[in-house]
Design an enzyme around this catalytic site. Structure first.
Site, mmCIF file in Angstrom:
data_model
loop_
_atom_site.group_PDB
_atom_site.id
_atom_site.type_symbol
_atom_site.label_atom_id
_atom_site.label_comp_id
_atom_site.label_asym_id
_atom_site.label_seq_id
_atom_site.Cartn_x
_atom_site.Cartn_y
_atom_site.Cartn_z
ATOM 1 N N GLY A 59 4.540 -16.124 33.883
ATOM 2 C CA GLY A 59 6.311 -15.949 33.253
ATOM 3 C C GLY A 59 6.376 -16.974 33.085
ATOM 4 O O GLY A 59 6.493 -17.618 34.229
ATOM 5 N N GLY A 105 10.101 -17.617 33.237
ATOM 6 C CA GLY A 105 11.555 -16.823 33.294
ATOM 7 C C GLY A 105 12.473 -18.372 34.262
ATOM 8 O O GLY A 105 11.531 -19.870 34.339
ATOM 9 N N PHE A 106 13.114 -18.185 35.291
ATOM 10 C CA PHE A 106 13.210 -18.878 35.509
ATOM 11 C C PHE A 106 12.538 -19.814 36.860
ATOM 12 O O PHE A 106 12.082 -21.245 37.296
ATOM 13 C CB PHE A 106 15.077 -18.681 36.496
ATOM 14 N N GLY A 107 11.632 -18.960 37.135
ATOM 15 C CA GLY A 107 10.655 -19.680 38.745
ATOM 16 C C GLY A 107 9.443 -19.975 37.981
ATOM 17 O O GLY A 107 9.198 -21.654 38.220
ATOM 18 N N VAL A 154 0.078 -9.924 30.236
ATOM 19 C CA VAL A 154 -1.227 -10.033 31.490
ATOM 20 C C VAL A 154 -1.203 -8.555 31.736
ATOM 21 O O VAL A 154 -0.347 -7.541 32.527
ATOM 22 C CB VAL A 154 -0.731 -10.760 32.873
ATOM 23 N N GLU A 188 30.944 -8.306 34.638
ATOM 24 C CA GLU A 188 30.881 -8.987 34.087
ATOM 25 C C GLU A 188 30.743 -7.944 33.248
ATOM 26 O O GLU A 188 31.636 -8.010 32.250
ATOM 27 C CB GLU A 188 29.676 -10.213 34.297
ATOM 28 N N ASP A 217 12.476 -12.682 41.375
ATOM 29 C CA ASP A 217 12.775 -11.172 41.375
ATOM 30 C C ASP A 217 11.219 -10.386 42.019
ATOM 31 O O ASP A 217 11.473 -9.540 42.291
ATOM 32 C CB ASP A 217 12.971 -10.866 40.187
ATOM 33 N N ALA A 264 18.440 -15.877 39.900
ATOM 34 C CA ALA A 264 18.448 -17.129 39.131
ATOM 35 C C ALA A 264 17.846 -18.783 40.135
ATOM 36 O O ALA A 264 16.663 -19.346 40.141
ATOM 37 C CB ALA A 264 19.090 -17.843 38.361
HETATM 38 C C1 LIG Z 1 21.695 -8.535 33.110
HETATM 39 C C2 LIG Z 1 21.541 -9.728 34.401
HETATM 40 C C3 LIG Z 1 22.587 -10.819 34.566
HETATM 41 C C4 LIG Z 1 22.096 -11.924 35.500
HETATM 42 N N1 LIG Z 1 23.069 -12.324 36.157
HETATM 43 C C5 LIG Z 1 22.742 -13.342 37.048
HETATM 44 C C6 LIG Z 1 23.609 -13.859 37.164
HETATM 45 O O1 LIG Z 1 24.925 -14.176 36.701
HETATM 46 N N2 LIG Z 1 23.125 -15.273 38.597
HETATM 47 C C7 LIG Z 1 21.860 -15.024 38.677
HETATM 48 O O2 LIG Z 1 21.893 -16.070 39.624
HETATM 49 N N3 LIG Z 1 21.246 -14.124 38.442
HETATM 50 C C8 LIG Z 1 21.604 -13.193 37.711
HETATM 51 N N4 LIG Z 1 20.143 -12.528 37.287
HETATM 52 C C9 LIG Z 1 19.164 -12.477 38.332
HETATM 53 C C10 LIG Z 1 18.108 -13.564 37.756
HETATM 54 O O3 LIG Z 1 18.352 -13.434 35.743
HETATM 55 C C11 LIG Z 1 17.201 -13.200 37.855
HETATM 56 O O4 LIG Z 1 16.954 -12.932 39.358
HETATM 57 C C12 LIG Z 1 16.086 -14.612 37.516
HETATM 58 O O5 LIG Z 1 15.963 -14.086 36.048
HETATM 59 C C13 LIG Z 1 14.398 -14.377 38.085
HETATM 60 O O6 LIG Z 1 13.570 -15.008 37.923
HETATM 61 P P1 LIG Z 1 11.980 -14.977 37.696
HETATM 62 O O7 LIG Z 1 11.544 -16.574 37.610
HETATM 63 O O8 LIG Z 1 11.322 -13.801 39.019
HETATM 64 O O9 LIG Z 1 11.722 -13.777 36.416
HETATM 65 P P2 LIG Z 1 12.494 -14.147 35.000
HETATM 66 O O10 LIG Z 1 13.140 -15.024 35.031
HETATM 67 O O11 LIG Z 1 12.555 -12.073 34.971
HETATM 68 O O12 LIG Z 1 10.965 -14.086 34.594
HETATM 69 C C14 LIG Z 1 10.381 -13.693 34.302
HETATM 70 C C15 LIG Z 1 9.046 -13.707 32.970
HETATM 71 O O13 LIG Z 1 8.011 -12.928 33.130
HETATM 72 C C16 LIG Z 1 7.500 -12.687 31.703
HETATM 73 N N5 LIG Z 1 6.592 -10.819 31.803
HETATM 74 C C17 LIG Z 1 6.440 -10.377 32.664
HETATM 75 N N6 LIG Z 1 5.675 -8.982 33.188
HETATM 76 C C18 LIG Z 1 4.456 -9.806 32.272
HETATM 77 C C19 LIG Z 1 3.807 -9.572 32.151
HETATM 78 N N7 LIG Z 1 2.903 -8.433 32.695
HETATM 79 N N8 LIG Z 1 2.360 -10.701 31.046
HETATM 80 C C20 LIG Z 1 3.682 -12.060 31.028
HETATM 81 N N9 LIG Z 1 4.302 -11.879 30.462
HETATM 82 C C21 LIG Z 1 5.313 -10.819 31.476
HETATM 83 C C22 LIG Z 1 9.237 -11.986 31.240
HETATM 84 O O14 LIG Z 1 8.939 -12.120 29.815
HETATM 85 C C23 LIG Z 1 9.651 -13.198 31.763
HETATM 86 O O15 LIG Z 1 9.595 -14.313 30.742
HETATM 87 C C24 LIG Z 1 20.932 -10.915 36.043
HETATM 88 C C25 LIG Z 1 20.265 -10.414 35.802
HETATM 89 C C26 LIG Z 1 20.142 -10.167 34.699
HETATM 90 C C27 LIG Z 1 19.004 -8.681 34.483
#
Ligand SMILES: Cc1cc2nc3c(=O)[nH]c(=O)nc-3n(C[C@H](O)[C@H](O)[C@H](O)COP(=O)(O)OP(=O)(O)OC[C@H]3O[C@@H](n4cnc5c(N)ncnc54)[C@H](O)[C@@H]3O)c2cc1C
Length: 419
Positions: A8, A10-12, A76, A167, A297, A312
């Site tokens: 992943g 994403g942010f984490g 994955v 929002e 998440d 995030a």
């Molecule tokens: C519409 C919306 C608005 C939001 N607004 C806010 C906000 O204003 N402020 C705030 O703090 N938070 C907000 N959030 C929440 C925030 O975006 C999440 O808490 C944050 O993105 C979590 O980070 P993460 O690294 O856990 O996962 P994510 O950022 O979701 O990253 C997960 C990554 O894993 C990858 N992935 C998933 N499954 C697989 C797999 N099986 N194989 C390979 N890759 C995979 C995905 O492609 C993605 O790139 C919002 C979320 C959404 C959906």
């Protein structure tokens, strides 16, 4: 050289990789997309404010100067904890440490019709589809003489009174009342309805009461009808069913009422809590597998007996922690438990208004909106993206114009009623 696999970007995941960069480890980032998505601005793509390209950034460009970090594009499918391997469609990748940061997916709480007819926002394609659907609803309404059908096409139901629902409601109101009203002189666009439905007794549950009240008042001012204590139980192509047995005629149901862990969590034979999230230990690893971290998440973590929110900042702090924890394990040091430092939360409510609770100080209205703008620009990745987004916001703010009013998909056509 020991290998750390991070699933992943994403942010984490990104923060974890950054913490491990240049530390003499082989770090492999794996994601099914080749870009990092800034999810907090998805709703602005869905409401025609921003182009989709301005809220994503190619991962290979981000890591170009990070030493020892590689990227592999792959989905994955499974994790073999005993063999220390992750499995993709066509490869098996070994690891010494694994950081799972696959995020979350929308939780429809088993309501199949809501999943089928509703729209949600998780992926970039969701935002583009929702934008197309909204614009297409106006095009269809402009061609309909039948008043009830026209009304249903111009009724937008948003489920969930958290930050995403609010929002989106604010931005949709702005799109409809400031822009589409001029695009469609043949329609009584002022009659378009935006209904925000929330099952609980208040909006923005985690915010102070003063800000909850401001949000509600502001939404009502900009024409959003707020229905608290109202739960949705199902949907059809042109109606939204409520738990009390009544329904709202509408072709648009936007679901922002819950998320659960990404399906990869199912691969882990460990305890799941609230929305299939993985219950992690105080150092973010899972029981019996000290080399496996679950963050963001996907993880369920309680601090001071309260679960951390799915945001995030939580994911970023956990990512940074997991990266440092891997290094500490390598040096043979013990690791302090993870602790989240809460800097606050915020949400916009349309043009020039927001609520923000920062270090226990409450802001609302225009000052909160400015804080929101600055922070979102700061966290957006890429200089070009920041410039593009800032220009779009300024243009939109001063000229009331949303540039991305294009239908690139037809949206879901009305189908025959199924109930
Ligand atoms: C519409 C919306 C608005 C939001 N607004 C806010 C906000 O204003 N402020 C705030 O703090 N938070 C907000 N959030 C929440 C925030 O975006 C999440 O808490 C944050 O993105 C979590 O980070 P993460 O690294 O856990 O996962 P994510 O950022 O979701 O990253 C997960 C990554 O894993 C990858 N992935 C998933 N499954 C697989 C797999 N099986 N194989 C390979 N890759 C995979 C995905 O492609 C993605 O790139 C919002 C979320 C959404 C959906």
């Amino acid at each position: 050289m020991k290998r750390v696999v991070i699933v992943g970007v994403g942010f984490g995941g990104l923060r974890a990789a950054q913490a491990l960069s240049g530390k003499g480890l082989d770090v492999l980032l794996v994601d099914r997309n080749n870009y990092h998505l800034f999810q907090p601005l998805l709703y602005q793509v869905a409401t025609a404010v921003l182009e989709q390209e301005s809220i994503v950034y190619p991962i290979r460009e981000i890591i170009r100067h990070w030493k020892g970090i590689r990227f592999q594009l792959a989905e994955v499918r499974n994790v073999d904890l005993e063999r220390r391997q992750i499995l993709t469609a066509d490869a098996t990748i070994e690891y010494d440490y694994l950081i799972l940061a696959a995020g979350s997916i929308t939780n429809f709480f088993g309501m199949d019709t809501v999943k089928r007819y509703g729209y949600d926002l998780k992926y970039l394609s969701d935002a583009v589809m929702l934008r197309s659907h909204i614009l297409y609803a106006f095009e269809r309404a402009a061609q309909r003489q039948n008043l009830p059908e026209r009304e249903a096409l111009l009724t937008f139901v948003i489920v969930g009174g958290g930050p995403t629902g609010i929002e989106f409601a604010g931005a949709l109101s702005e799109l409809i009342h400031h822009v589409l009203s001029k695009d469609y002189p043949e329609l009584q666009v002022k009659d378009a309805r935006i209904i925000l439905v929330e099952a609980g007794g208040s909006l923005l549950l985690t915010f102070p009461k003063k800000l909850q009240d401001y949000a509600r008042m502001r939404l009502q001012q900009i024409g959003v009808k707020v229905r608290l204590g109202t739960a949705v139980s199902g949907a059809g192509p042109s109606r939204v069913l409520l738990k009390d047995g009544t329904w709202i005629s509408s072709y648009t149901l936007f679901w922002a009422a819950g998320v659960c862990a990404a399906s990869l969590a199912d691969a882990l034979p460990v305890m799941k809590v609230r929305g299939s999230r993985v219950a992690v230990k105080p150092n973010l690893t899972i029981e019996d597998y000290p080399e496996v971290f679950v963050i963001g998440d996907m993880a369920y973590f309680e601090q001071d007996r309260q679960p951390l929110p799915l945001t995030a900042p939580v994911a970023m702090q956990q990512g940074e922690y997991a990266g440092r924890a891997v290094l500490q394990c390598e040096y043979g040091n013990s690791v302090e438990p993870f602790r989240y430092y809460d800097r606050g939360s915020m949400a916009t409510i349309g043009r020039g208004a927001a609520v923000a609770n920062i270090k226990n100080f409450n802001f609302s209205g225009f000052p909160a909106w400015i804080i929101w703008l600055v922070l979102h620009l700061f966290f957006l990745i890429g200089f070009r993206n920041r410039v593009v987004v800032l220009l779009n916001w300024a243009y939109d703010y001063f000229f009331y114009k949303k540039q991305v009013r294009i239908i690139t998909q037809k949206g879901r056509e009305a189908e025959s009623e199924t109930y």
